[in-house]
Design a protein around this motif. Sequence first.
Motif, PDB file in Angstrom:
ATOM      1  N   ASN A 233     -11.334 -12.357   3.317  1.00 16.00           N
ATOM      2  CA  ASN A 233     -11.153 -11.820   4.656  1.00 16.00           C
ATOM      3  C   ASN A 233     -12.456 -11.935   5.433  1.00 16.00           C
ATOM      4  OD1 ASN A 233     -11.227  -9.197   6.615  1.00 16.00           O
ATOM      5  ND2 ASN A 233      -9.145  -9.991   6.394  1.00 16.00           N
ATOM      6  N   MET A 234     -12.373 -12.398   6.675  1.00 12.75           N
ATOM      7  CA  MET A 234     -13.579 -12.696   7.444  1.00 12.75           C
ATOM      8  C   MET A 234     -14.017 -11.549   8.337  1.00 12.75           C
ATOM      9  SD  MET A 234     -13.243 -16.746   8.273  1.00 12.75           S
ATOM     10  CE  MET A 234     -15.030 -16.892   8.417  1.00 12.75           C
ATOM     11  N   GLY A 235     -13.346 -10.396   8.238  1.00 14.61           N
ATOM     12  CA  GLY A 235     -13.860  -9.219   8.919  1.00 14.61           C
ATOM     13  C   GLY A 235     -15.184  -8.807   8.301  1.00 14.61           C
ATOM     14  N   TRP A 236     -16.020  -8.104   9.062  1.00 16.16           N
ATOM     15  CA  TRP A 236     -17.328  -7.714   8.545  1.00 16.16           C
ATOM     16  C   TRP A 236     -17.156  -6.843   7.300  1.00 16.16           C
ATOM     17  CZ3 TRP A 236     -20.517 -10.837  10.630  1.00 16.16           C
ATOM     18  CH2 TRP A 236     -20.386 -11.214  11.963  1.00 16.16           C
ATOM     19  N   GLY A 237     -17.765  -7.271   6.208  1.00 13.04           N
ATOM     20  CA  GLY A 237     -17.625  -6.548   4.948  1.00 13.04           C
ATOM     21  C   GLY A 237     -16.297  -6.793   4.264  1.00 13.04           C
ATOM     22  N   GLY A 238     -15.579  -7.847   4.669  1.00 15.03           N
ATOM     23  CA  GLY A 238     -14.260  -8.134   4.105  1.00 15.03           C
ATOM     24  C   GLY A 238     -14.324  -8.553   2.652  1.00 15.03           C
ATOM     25  N   GLY A 239     -13.240  -8.295   1.930  1.00 10.23           N
ATOM     26  CA  GLY A 239     -13.178  -8.641   0.510  1.00 10.23           C
ATOM     27  C   GLY A 239     -12.216  -9.780   0.248  1.00 10.23           C
ATOM     28  N   LEU A 240     -11.834  -9.930  -1.007  1.00  8.94           N
ATOM     29  CA  LEU A 240     -10.953 -11.009  -1.448  1.00  8.94           C
ATOM     30  C   LEU A 240      -9.534 -10.488  -1.634  1.00  8.94           C
ATOM     31  CD1 LEU A 240     -13.484 -12.371  -4.048  1.00  8.94           C
ATOM     32  CD2 LEU A 240     -12.646 -13.703  -2.118  1.00  8.94           C
ATOM     33  N   LEU A 241      -8.559 -11.280  -1.194  1.00 13.79           N
ATOM     34  CA  LEU A 241      -7.155 -10.903  -1.362  1.00 13.79           C
ATOM     35  C   LEU A 241      -6.857 -10.761  -2.850  1.00 13.79           C
ATOM     36  CD1 LEU A 241      -4.547 -10.418   0.285  1.00 13.79           C
ATOM     37  CD2 LEU A 241      -3.957 -12.810  -0.186  1.00 13.79           C
ATOM     38  N   HIS A 242      -6.258  -9.643  -3.231  1.00 13.20           N
ATOM     39  CA  HIS A 242      -6.203  -9.241  -4.638  1.00 13.20           C
ATOM     40  C   HIS A 242      -4.851  -8.583  -4.934  1.00 13.20           C
ATOM     41  CE1 HIS A 242      -8.082  -7.430  -8.329  1.00 13.20           C
ATOM     42  NE2 HIS A 242      -7.256  -6.434  -8.065  1.00 13.20           N
ATOM     43  N   SER A 243      -4.397  -8.720  -6.154  1.00 13.70           N
ATOM     44  CA  SER A 243      -3.235  -7.966  -6.606  1.00 13.70           C
ATOM     45  C   SER A 243      -3.420  -7.624  -8.079  1.00 13.70           C
ATOM     46  CB  SER A 243      -1.939  -8.769  -6.392  1.00 13.70           C
ATOM     47  OG  SER A 243      -0.810  -7.975  -6.706  1.00 13.70           O
ATOM     48  N   HIS A 244      -2.710  -6.611  -8.532  1.00 14.40           N
ATOM     49  CA  HIS A 244      -2.767  -6.214  -9.940  1.00 14.40           C
ATOM     50  C   HIS A 244      -1.405  -5.649 -10.337  1.00 14.40           C
ATOM     51  CE1 HIS A 244      -5.074  -3.105  -7.446  1.00 14.40           C
ATOM     52  NE2 HIS A 244      -3.842  -2.625  -7.553  1.00 14.40           N
ATOM     53  N   VAL A 245      -1.209  -5.393 -11.603  1.00 19.31           N
ATOM     54  CA  VAL A 245       0.132  -5.037 -12.097  1.00 19.31           C
ATOM     55  C   VAL A 245       0.579  -3.657 -11.618  1.00 19.31           C
ATOM     56  CG1 VAL A 245      -0.045  -6.507 -14.141  1.00 19.31           C
ATOM     57  CG2 VAL A 245      -0.860  -4.128 -14.246  1.00 19.31           C
ATOM     58  N   GLN A 246      -0.347  -2.820 -11.184  1.00 15.08           N
ATOM     59  CA  GLN A 246       0.035  -1.488 -10.727  1.00 15.08           C
ATOM     60  C   GLN A 246       0.879  -1.590  -9.447  1.00 15.08           C
ATOM     61  OE1 GLN A 246      -2.997  -2.250 -11.805  1.00 15.08           O
ATOM     62  NE2 GLN A 246      -3.226  -0.923 -13.594  1.00 15.08           N
ATOM     63  N   THR A 247       1.826  -0.670  -9.305  1.00 14.05           N
ATOM     64  CA  THR A 247       2.738  -0.690  -8.164  1.00 14.05           C
ATOM     65  C   THR A 247       2.403   0.445  -7.195  1.00 14.05           C
ATOM     66  OG1 THR A 247       4.335   0.699  -9.347  1.00 14.05           O
ATOM     67  CG2 THR A 247       4.597  -1.700  -9.530  1.00 14.05           C
ATOM     68  N   TYR A 248       2.938   0.331  -5.981  1.00 13.53           N
ATOM     69  CA  TYR A 248       2.774   1.403  -4.998  1.00 13.53           C
ATOM     70  C   TYR A 248       3.592   2.619  -5.443  1.00 13.53           C
ATOM     71  CZ  TYR A 248       0.899  -2.018  -1.629  1.00 13.53           C
ATOM     72  OH  TYR A 248       0.144  -2.967  -0.986  1.00 13.53           O
ATOM     73  N   PRO A 249       2.987   3.800  -5.490  1.00 15.98           N
ATOM     74  CA  PRO A 249       3.770   4.995  -5.827  1.00 15.98           C
ATOM     75  C   PRO A 249       4.615   5.483  -4.655  1.00 15.98           C
ATOM     76  CG  PRO A 249       1.501   5.598  -5.417  1.00 15.98           C
ATOM     77  CD  PRO A 249       1.563   4.096  -5.324  1.00 15.98           C
ATOM     78  N   VAL A 250       4.396   4.898  -3.490  1.00 23.06           N
ATOM     79  CA  VAL A 250       5.174   5.228  -2.294  1.00 23.06           C
ATOM     80  C   VAL A 250       5.731   3.929  -1.718  1.00 23.06           C
ATOM     81  CG1 VAL A 250       3.819   7.289  -1.756  1.00 23.06           C
ATOM     82  CG2 VAL A 250       3.085   5.076  -0.875  1.00 23.06           C
ATOM     83  N   GLY A 251       6.589   4.041  -0.735  1.00 23.77           N
ATOM     84  CA  GLY A 251       7.107   2.841  -0.086  1.00 23.77           C
ATOM     85  C   GLY A 251       8.067   2.074  -0.965  1.00 23.77           C
ATOM     86  N   SER A 252       7.802   0.775  -1.150  1.00 25.03           N
ATOM     87  CA  SER A 252       8.716  -0.113  -1.873  1.00 25.03           C
ATOM     88  C   SER A 252       8.609   0.007  -3.379  1.00 25.03           C
ATOM     89  CB  SER A 252       8.424  -1.565  -1.483  1.00 25.03           C
ATOM     90  OG  SER A 252       7.155  -1.958  -1.984  1.00 25.03           O
ATOM     91  N   ASN A 253       7.525   0.599  -3.883  1.00 22.17           N
ATOM     92  CA  ASN A 253       7.245   0.660  -5.327  1.00 22.17           C
ATOM     93  C   ASN A 253       7.047  -0.722  -5.937  1.00 22.17           C
ATOM     94  OD1 ASN A 253       9.546   3.233  -5.144  1.00 22.17           O
ATOM     95  ND2 ASN A 253       7.438   3.626  -5.752  1.00 22.17           N
ATOM     96  N   GLN A 254       6.773  -1.711  -5.105  1.00 25.99           N
ATOM     97  CA  GLN A 254       6.478  -3.052  -5.609  1.00 25.99           C
ATOM     98  C   GLN A 254       4.989  -3.177  -5.939  1.00 25.99           C
ATOM     99  OE1 GLN A 254       7.989  -5.843  -2.700  1.00 25.99           O
ATOM    100  NE2 GLN A 254      10.126  -5.226  -3.011  1.00 25.99           N
ATOM    101  N   GLN A 255       4.594  -4.333  -6.448  1.00 27.43           N
ATOM    102  CA  GLN A 255       3.224  -4.548  -6.923  1.00 27.43           C
ATOM    103  C   GLN A 255       2.223  -4.483  -5.771  1.00 27.43           C
ATOM    104  OE1 GLN A 255       2.651  -7.493 -10.110  1.00 27.43           O
ATOM    105  NE2 GLN A 255       1.148  -8.463  -8.779  1.00 27.43           N
ATOM    106  N   GLN A 256       1.114  -3.781  -6.011  1.00 30.90           N
ATOM    107  CA  GLN A 256       0.103  -3.565  -4.973  1.00 30.90           C
ATOM    108  C   GLN A 256      -0.622  -4.864  -4.605  1.00 30.90           C
ATOM    109  OE1 GLN A 256      -2.661  -0.495  -6.150  1.00 30.90           O
ATOM    110  NE2 GLN A 256      -1.022   0.849  -6.885  1.00 30.90           N
ATOM    111  N   VAL A 257      -0.966  -4.978  -3.329  1.00 25.03           N
ATOM    112  CA  VAL A 257      -1.848  -6.037  -2.825  1.00 25.03           C
ATOM    113  C   VAL A 257      -2.984  -5.351  -2.082  1.00 25.03           C
ATOM    114  CG1 VAL A 257      -2.073  -7.999  -1.258  1.00 25.03           C
ATOM    115  CG2 VAL A 257      -0.026  -7.766  -2.664  1.00 25.03           C
TER     116      VAL A 257
END
Length: 542
Positions: A233-257
């Motif tokens: 991400n090119m915003g100031w202090g931006g990081g790298l697009l990332h995902s892991h096996v943990q899911t959202y505990p709210v919303g869709s409950n799909q895998q976090q990004v």
Amino acid sequence: MLVGLAGALAGYDGSFEFKSGEAYPENVPYVAMRVMLATFGVGMVPLGWYTAVELGMSQWACHLVALMVLLDVGWLCISRFILLDSMLLFFTFLTVFCLTKFHNQQYHVKMVGLFVTALVGIYTIEDLWDKFGDLKMSVQDQVRHWTARVVCLIIVPVLVFMASFKIHFMVLNHSGPGDAQMSSLFQANLVGNDFSRNPLGSSTHFALLSNHPTNITQLTTEVAYGSKISLKNMGWGGGLLHSHVQTYPVGSNQQQVTCYHYKDDNNHWVVLPRWDEPEYNPNNELRYLKHGDVIRLQHPPTSRNLHSHTVLAPVSKLNYEVSCYGNSSVGDVGDYWQVEVVDDIKRKYSASDKENNRIHSLTTRLRFRHQQLGCYLRAANAILPQWGFKQVEVSCDKENNPKDVHTYWNVENHWNDRLPPADTKFYRSPFLRDFWHLNVAMMTSNNALIPDPDKEDILASKPYDWPFLHLGLRMCGWGDNQIKYYLLGTPVIAWGGSRKFVDMEPREWDHFLYVGKIAFFGWALHYVPFLIMGRVTYVHHY
């Protein structure tokens, strides 16, 4: 850099990570390093005395000031450790001393230095206003006063500040775990960075696949379908697009990004065609990624696809949630992202030119538009709760703001065994861009140090505790057999310093106001900002 210099002079080899609570091994010259850093604490004593002299205090008052600095338990304690605080205090003292000497030269070593800069700035504005109202002063004298202050207060400090970062970039020129805080172009020129080895492959193999000769430096950075990439991400202090096996505990409950500031296999994505197109075949002709393409981004560690839908994001409630969904054979139109090129930092870009509309790693600035929802992939400074490991939230922004840099991305790492290795020495990141980027990244990181509501920090304290010495700070382990250090000011000094000691003959009222303003505003500007900060605070900030 000063801590690093102390380590270099003491013979520190860089192998010990200084993790909290660990015992020093025999090969770490921590005593020598502590002595060097304690020198800054020692230097505060004569600086306090000379500052009192410049403020026009009597001899006894100057001695009293020096003794108050010398005997304060808090400063004695903090100066014993390998920390930034003794240096920060020394340079703050030095700035006030230079103010009293009317040279107004500042040397910053931490963002807290902005507070003492504000003190000097307020004093100078008042001083110039008084001179502006002095009808007896000639225009030539007015110009000389303004010129002296512009040079001493703006030009010289800015040049010193920028020069320190230039030296920083020259000395610390090796790749490390914190690289992702900086731009991809900056990282490309660090010693030990692996960008030059990506994509993998040989130019001979590529020449066989190509039907026409082309500049090899240009070709090595072009992204193709089947490439494995990481997106920065090119915003100031931006990081790298990332995902892991943990899911959202709210919303869709799909895998976090999320966005993550450290290198990790979970930052990798593979560029693939849409579900309604032929499956990617590595034996087919190379197909380059270009402006306007609609693609899927698959997460190799979990085989899920970058996805969005009408579920609201967990933190940025006005945006849609971004998740990972499906697998290598299961998905839907929610996985489709249209590539929109903003520009290319190093090359002439033309959306209509087939030769100049391809995506290049490191230099092409992109936006990803969700084809179904019309929202844009965005990572600003919203921090997820502990269930998201305090990483940066990634959402899909409904507002199409072409100037929002938090929706800008670039390809950082690029792997493709059908393409030759890249020569990233072709790219140079401008110093001013790196200078600004690092300063904003530091402020962003500092602002991200917010209290965790899920757990109690027994070492933290509130700013209103500090003037009353209500809480201190444990500086090390507290075992029965350990030497203990507790950071707490000396009551007589902390409270006695707020009183006026009448130890001199009456002076003019304006001089009394001058000394009072320096003392009061110097304290207030270093204390009041912490009352409105959202970050976690400790007594050493005081």
